[in-house]
Motif scaffolding. Structure first.
Motif, PDB file in Angstrom:
ATOM      1  N   ARG A 115      24.629 -12.648  11.371  1.00 18.71           N
ATOM      2  CA  ARG A 115      24.687 -11.639  10.466  1.00 18.71           C
ATOM      3  C   ARG A 115      23.679 -10.298  10.164  1.00 18.71           C
ATOM      4  N   LEU A 116      23.906  -9.370  10.614  1.00 20.18           N
ATOM      5  CA  LEU A 116      22.987  -7.760  10.723  1.00 20.18           C
ATOM      6  C   LEU A 116      23.205  -7.340   9.617  1.00 20.18           C
ATOM      7  N   MET A 117      22.829  -7.008   8.470  1.00 17.12           N
ATOM      8  CA  MET A 117      22.378  -6.324   6.913  1.00 17.12           C
ATOM      9  C   MET A 117      21.143  -6.006   6.714  1.00 17.12           C
ATOM     10  N   HIS A 118      21.423  -5.034   6.407  1.00 18.37           N
ATOM     11  CA  HIS A 118      20.223  -3.782   6.271  1.00 18.37           C
ATOM     12  C   HIS A 118      20.221  -3.150   4.914  1.00 18.37           C
ATOM     13  N   CYS A 119      19.089  -3.054   4.174  1.00 16.40           N
ATOM     14  CA  CYS A 119      18.574  -2.133   3.021  1.00 16.40           C
ATOM     15  C   CYS A 119      18.213  -1.157   2.771  1.00 16.40           C
ATOM     16  N   SER A 134       9.367   5.207   6.627  1.00 16.15           N
ATOM     17  CA  SER A 134       7.401   5.201   7.081  1.00 16.15           C
ATOM     18  C   SER A 134       7.287   3.398   6.716  1.00 16.15           C
ATOM     19  N   SER A 135       7.808   2.083   6.984  1.00 11.14           N
ATOM     20  CA  SER A 135       7.975   1.160   7.521  1.00 11.14           C
ATOM     21  C   SER A 135       9.632   0.324   7.382  1.00 11.14           C
ATOM     22  N   VAL A 136       9.280  -0.679   8.492  1.00 14.01           N
ATOM     23  CA  VAL A 136      10.858  -1.321   8.572  1.00 14.01           C
ATOM     24  C   VAL A 136       9.818  -2.338   8.163  1.00 14.01           C
ATOM     25  N   PHE A 137      11.338  -3.446   7.705  1.00 11.92           N
ATOM     26  CA  PHE A 137      10.632  -4.681   7.326  1.00 11.92           C
ATOM     27  C   PHE A 137      11.688  -5.921   7.604  1.00 11.92           C
ATOM     28  N   LEU A 138      11.419  -6.755   9.121  1.00 13.06           N
ATOM     29  CA  LEU A 138      12.646  -7.458   9.935  1.00 13.06           C
ATOM     30  C   LEU A 138      12.335  -8.592   9.367  1.00 13.06           C
ATOM     31  N   ILE A 139      13.793  -9.744   8.228  1.00 16.74           N
ATOM     32  CA  ILE A 139      13.432 -11.199   7.946  1.00 16.74           C
ATOM     33  C   ILE A 139      14.716 -11.384   8.645  1.00 16.74           C
ATOM     34  N   GLY A 140      14.553 -13.060   8.819  1.00 20.90           N
ATOM     35  CA  GLY A 140      15.634 -13.659   9.104  1.00 20.90           C
ATOM     36  C   GLY A 140      14.956 -14.531  10.971  1.00 20.90           C
ATOM     37  N   SER A 141      15.569 -15.420  11.313  1.00 15.92           N
ATOM     38  CA  SER A 141      16.196 -16.467  11.837  1.00 15.92           C
ATOM     39  C   SER A 141      16.428 -15.581  13.240  1.00 15.92           C
ATOM     40  N   LYS A 155       1.081  -1.387   0.416  1.00 15.65           N
ATOM     41  CA  LYS A 155      -0.235  -0.213  -0.498  1.00 15.65           C
ATOM     42  C   LYS A 155       0.886   1.323  -0.223  1.00 15.65           C
ATOM     43  N   PRO A 156       0.360   2.613  -0.423  1.00 11.24           N
ATOM     44  CA  PRO A 156       1.603   3.594  -1.004  1.00 11.24           C
ATOM     45  C   PRO A 156       1.442   3.949   0.065  1.00 11.24           C
ATOM     46  N   GLU A 157       0.604   3.996   1.445  1.00  9.80           N
ATOM     47  CA  GLU A 157       1.164   5.021   2.591  1.00  9.80           C
ATOM     48  C   GLU A 157       2.500   3.909   3.158  1.00  9.80           C
ATOM     49  N   LEU A 158       3.003   2.387   2.945  1.00  8.72           N
ATOM     50  CA  LEU A 158       3.989   1.645   3.548  1.00  8.72           C
ATOM     51  C   LEU A 158       5.407   2.176   3.093  1.00  8.72           C
ATOM     52  N   TYR A 159       4.777   3.261   1.592  1.00  8.64           N
ATOM     53  CA  TYR A 159       6.528   3.776   1.244  1.00  8.64           C
ATOM     54  C   TYR A 159       6.018   5.192   0.927  1.00  8.64           C
ATOM     55  N   ARG A 160       5.198   5.834   1.783  1.00  7.38           N
ATOM     56  CA  ARG A 160       5.128   7.509   0.554  1.00  7.38           C
ATOM     57  C   ARG A 160       6.923   8.039   1.984  1.00  7.38           C
ATOM     58  N   SER A 161       7.633   7.779   2.691  1.00  7.96           N
ATOM     59  CA  SER A 161       8.886   7.853   2.991  1.00  7.96           C
ATOM     60  C   SER A 161      10.043   7.267   2.630  1.00  7.96           C
ATOM     61  N   ASP A 162      10.335   6.707   3.550  1.00  4.23           N
ATOM     62  CA  ASP A 162      11.821   5.528   3.413  1.00  4.23           C
ATOM     63  C   ASP A 162      11.455   4.189   3.499  1.00  4.23           C
ATOM     64  N   VAL A 163      12.500   2.638   3.217  1.00  8.92           N
ATOM     65  CA  VAL A 163      11.572   2.088   3.691  1.00  8.92           C
ATOM     66  C   VAL A 163      12.797   1.341   3.776  1.00  8.92           C
ATOM     67  N   LEU A 164      12.561   0.870   5.165  1.00  9.71           N
ATOM     68  CA  LEU A 164      14.559  -0.113   5.693  1.00  9.71           C
ATOM     69  C   LEU A 164      13.999  -1.195   5.912  1.00  9.71           C
ATOM     70  N   LEU A 165      14.650  -2.370   5.569  1.00 10.53           N
ATOM     71  CA  LEU A 165      14.904  -3.777   5.427  1.00 10.53           C
ATOM     72  C   LEU A 165      16.667  -3.805   6.870  1.00 10.53           C
ATOM     73  N   PHE A 166      15.668  -5.073   7.197  1.00 13.95           N
ATOM     74  CA  PHE A 166      17.081  -5.239   8.203  1.00 13.95           C
ATOM     75  C   PHE A 166      16.814  -7.291   7.560  1.00 13.95           C
ATOM     76  N   ASP A 167      18.052  -7.842   7.690  1.00  6.95           N
ATOM     77  CA  ASP A 167      17.869  -9.225   7.333  1.00  6.95           C
ATOM     78  C   ASP A 167      19.259  -9.855   8.129  1.00  6.95           C
ATOM     79  N   TYR A 168      18.888 -10.573   9.062  1.00  6.12           N
ATOM     80  CA  TYR A 168      19.448 -10.757  10.600  1.00  6.12           C
ATOM     81  C   TYR A 168      19.377 -12.355  10.569  1.00  6.12           C
ATOM     82  N   ASN A 169      20.136 -13.550   9.737  1.00  7.57           N
ATOM     83  CA  ASN A 169      20.850 -14.465   9.745  1.00  7.57           C
ATOM     84  C   ASN A 169      22.053 -14.942   9.975  1.00  7.57           C
TER      85      ASN A 169
END
Length: 418
Positions: free
Chosen positions: A190-194, A239-246, A173-187
């Protein structure tokens, strides 16, 4: 009719990791891609990236079944088959020698015959593979795998994790990327971000992804993660942060979660990349309008055009388009030489108004009457910023026989352009 038949097919997105694989799929009419669980009635989406052969028989197992069969000493595991496939190597299994690419083909075929996908009774429209890194050898491997599985090359799409995140985030939905979007991948500790940002002043909007390695979280993970978030949120709106990984499993996020929730929506899961792969297939199949362009590590950084006269009107013919995978794409056209023996080649970054112009001299061109020389102009990327231009003399029928003479020049965007 062919377009309707293609859109009736299933798009399969596969997140192929060294440890685990995730498989999602999409058919027209679904609100969003769905991810397959191999355990009935659960949301256990991880499929161990394991392949095994039953001892003494030509029977193959994958995922958890493969692990169980190896544990019971009923089968032999195909250790390292992924890396060996990239290097086009062989491996010995149960006293027999196998091409690693054949084994990867077996693994992919097993994934494509999972019950939910098979239940759709539809043809394969797109196979989209997402991996941590993409390069030419991975591309060559999957072209070979698709040949083995009788999958047409145009149905294959390869993307890295960053690009999968790009497709996923901008399909929400557009409101989730109205501003910047951040992803953290923690597997794997090791923690990575995008970080995804958009330039709204261009058409289409250019998207930039900035990735980084945050290392390992120390003893107090919550405090360490909170410090990383403080820097990430500094002087920017997310706007939103996505956290993925075990690594995000468990109830250890306290202060860090509160920091994110102050200004952003927070989502947690493990199947983002396989769903993002499906969204990439949806966009590539032109099911939806896509007002964005992403220029990543694997994408060509410049548009390559030549200037031609068409019915007394000056036009630009695009040979290569920024945003296409540089190791997959190529372009060509034919033109009649009019005037001096040279070709003008234009390089332009999609978010810049100016272009670099390169003149390619056609030295020792046979002397002919004007407009009696037909040329084939071919463009093939050498890297994401450098392109090899090859010009071939095709002559002009019986009037000017072709000489098979060629001119090759590499053109590269300057640091200020790309």
């Amino acid at each position: 009719m062919e377009d309707e038949k293609e859109r009736d097919g299933v798009i399969v997105g596969i997140d192929l990791g060294q440890e685990n694989t995730f498989v999602s799929y999409y058919v027209q009419g679904m609100e969003e891609p769905d991810t397959i669980s191999t355990v009935m009635g659960s949301e256990t989406f991880q499929i161990p990236t394991v392949l095994a052969k039953k001892k003494g028989l030509g029977q193959w197992f994958f995922g958890n079944d493969a692990l169980s069969q190896v544990r019971l000493s009923m089968a032999v595991g195909a250790d390292g088959f992924l890396e060996k496939a990239w290097n086009n190597e062989k491996l010995f299994l149960d006293s027999e020698e196998y091409e690693a690419r054949d084994l990867l083909s077996v693994y992919i075929k097993k994934l494509l015959t999972l019950p939910v996908i098979g239940f759709q009774k539809r043809p394969l429209s797109r196979l989209v593979i997402a991996m941590e890194h993409m390069d030419r050898r991975v591309h060559e491997t999957f072209v070979s795998v698709c040949r083995r599985l009788s999958i047409e090359p145009e149905r294959l799409l390869l993307i890295d994790y960053s690009e999968s995140f790009y497709y996923y985030a901008l399909s929400q939905k557009p409101e989730l990327y109205r501003s910047d979007v951040l992803l953290f991948d923690y597997n794997g500790g090791r923690l990575m971000h995008c970080l995804l940002t958009r330039n709204r002043n261009t058409t289409p909007e250019t998207v930039n992804l900035t990735s980084g390695n945050d290392g390992e979280l120390l003893e107090n993970r919550d405090r360490n993660f909170d410090e990383i978030l403080a820097k990430a949120f500094e002087d920017r709106t997310i706007s939103s942060v996505f956290l993925i990984g075990s690594g995000f499993d468990g109830d250890w996020m306290k202060a860090s979660l509160q920091r994110m929730l102050r200004t952003a929506r927070v989502f947690m899961g493990k199947n983002l990349y396989s769903k993002g792969a499906c969204y990439a297939g949806i966009v590539e199949r032109s099911d939806i309008d896509w007002p964005f362009v992403y220029i990543g590590d694997n994408e060509l950084k410049v548009n390559i055009s030549i200037k031609v006269l068409d019915r007394n009107e000056m036009k630009f013919v695009t040979l290569l388009t920024a945003g296409d995978n540089w190791y997959e794409t190529k372009g060509e056209c034919e033109a009649i030489l009019d005037g001096s023996p040279e070709i003008e080649c234009w390089l332009q970054k999609p978010d810049e108004r100016t272009a670099e112009v390169f003149t390619i001299p056609l030295s020792d061109m046979p002397k002919r009457e004007n407009r009696t020389t037909r040329l084939r102009i071919e463009a093939a990327p050498v890297s994401d910023t450098e392109v090899k231009i090859t010009v071939r003399d095709l002559g002009f029928g019986e009037i000017s026989p072709q000489t098979k003479k060629t001119w090759t020049t590499n053109v590269k965007a300057s640091a200020g352009t790309a």
